[in-house]
Design an enzyme around this catalytic site. Sequence first.
Site, PDB file in Angstrom:
ATOM      1  CG  HIS A   1      17.470  17.486  21.600  1.00 20.31           C
ATOM      2  ND1 HIS A   1      16.837  17.621  22.818  1.00 20.31           N
ATOM      3  CD2 HIS A   1      16.638  16.770  20.821  1.00 20.31           C
ATOM      4  CE1 HIS A   1      15.668  17.009  22.765  1.00 20.31           C
ATOM      5  NE2 HIS A   1      15.519  16.467  21.581  1.00 20.31           N
TER       6      HIS A   1
ATOM      7  CG  ASP B   1      12.062  14.359  23.049  1.00 20.76           C
ATOM      8  OD1 ASP B   1      13.143  14.605  22.489  1.00 20.76           O
ATOM      9  OD2 ASP B   1      11.008  14.982  22.801  1.00 20.76           O
TER      10      ASP B   1
ATOM     11  CD  GLU C   1      14.789  19.181  19.407  1.00 18.44           C
ATOM     12  OE1 GLU C   1      14.230  18.614  18.455  1.00 18.44           O
ATOM     13  OE2 GLU C   1      14.283  19.232  20.547  1.00 18.44           O
ATOM     14  CD  GLU C   2      12.296  19.132  23.361  1.00 19.08           C
ATOM     15  OE1 GLU C   2      11.346  19.617  22.707  1.00 19.08           O
ATOM     16  OE2 GLU C   2      12.474  17.912  23.465  1.00 19.08           O
TER      17      GLU C   2
ATOM     18  CG  ASP D   1      14.952  13.854  18.649  1.00 18.87           C
ATOM     19  OD1 ASP D   1      14.253  13.475  19.606  1.00 18.87           O
ATOM     20  OD2 ASP D   1      15.219  15.050  18.450  1.00 18.87           O
TER      21      ASP D   1
ATOM     22  CG  HIS E   1       7.275  16.770  24.637  1.00 20.47           C
ATOM     23  ND1 HIS E   1       7.157  18.049  24.149  1.00 20.47           N
ATOM     24  CD2 HIS E   1       8.431  16.283  24.124  1.00 20.47           C
ATOM     25  CE1 HIS E   1       8.187  18.318  23.362  1.00 20.47           C
ATOM     26  NE2 HIS E   1       8.972  17.244  23.336  1.00 20.47           N
TER      27      HIS E   1
END
Length: 348
Positions: free
Chosen positions: A61, A174, A203-204, A226, A317
Amino acid sequence: MIKDLLKKLSDAHGVSSYEGNIRDIIKEELAGHVDDIYTDKMGNLIAVKPGDDFKFMVASHMDEIGLMVQHIDEKGFIKFVHVGGWFNPVLYTQRVIIHGSKGPVTGVIGAKPPHKMSPEDRKKEIKIENMFIDVGAVSEEEVNELGIEIGSPVTTDREFTDLAGSRVTGKAMDNRVGVAVLIETLKKSNSPHTIYGVFTVQEELGLKGAKVSAFALKPDCAIATDVTIPGDHPGMTTKDATVEMGKGPVLVLASASGRGLMADWRVSDWLRKTAEENEIPYQLEVGDGGNTDATIIHLVRDGIPSIPFSVPARYIHSPVEVVDMKDVEASVELLVKALKTKPDLTWD
């Protein structure tokens, strides 16, 4: 050099649904290395290396978590909402970039200063509704003149940099790590089979791009590159997460305790065998939280054998995610070797 590529990707900005900058970098990097590259209706970028009738889908992603302008008050302060999963304390006092119609605008996230909070309030988490972005403007009109409006996307303002040894830090590891791994894999792969390198969107926000692309491509099996959380730093133990940085890529056997995905054991066995035959380090993980594109891909059409293939990343994140370049390089090596063969997808 893959570290230079990762820096370029990490420093670029592409919040969910606004991945165009990342698409442009990928297309530039893959020019001359794939036979076809195109963007589908949803924004997924698909790179094709044709071969025989067996079709691999390797998904990564492109999007990063960010924010979006929700309201601009009369004094020029900007309220925002999350785009993707944030832990609120990470956001307070961050410097950000608002991507307006006239170009990027720098701002900072503020809130009531702790010096003016009651002792009880200082113990509480700062909520998103109590934070705002300050771009230095003194009115709503001045903010509008900067090209900022309701709906403008926002990303954190951090740059990729080296740490000690082979470790690096930056924003959006990420999943720019997975993107870098897939780009390098496509460049180096010489497979008799067909490879679809799919750089997915959103994706998130719920694995959205992967579902659409998997339905269209109908691959025989899928790998989602990922990142995953290691348990090798203070506050964590190997009981919390068995993965460690510097010990190779991770084959995720279960996501969200299997509620998200039980990896296809035929695909995991194939990757493990490849790693062992080529003396490439790897790790195994059974995760009790978190999902990847593989979670949705394996449920498309009549089922697609799938596995998450991850790089350990600390502090995900956040704007200061950390990875070990040795793990990134080993991930590319293992995928390139594996894609020369294929898993046996028959059932006993």
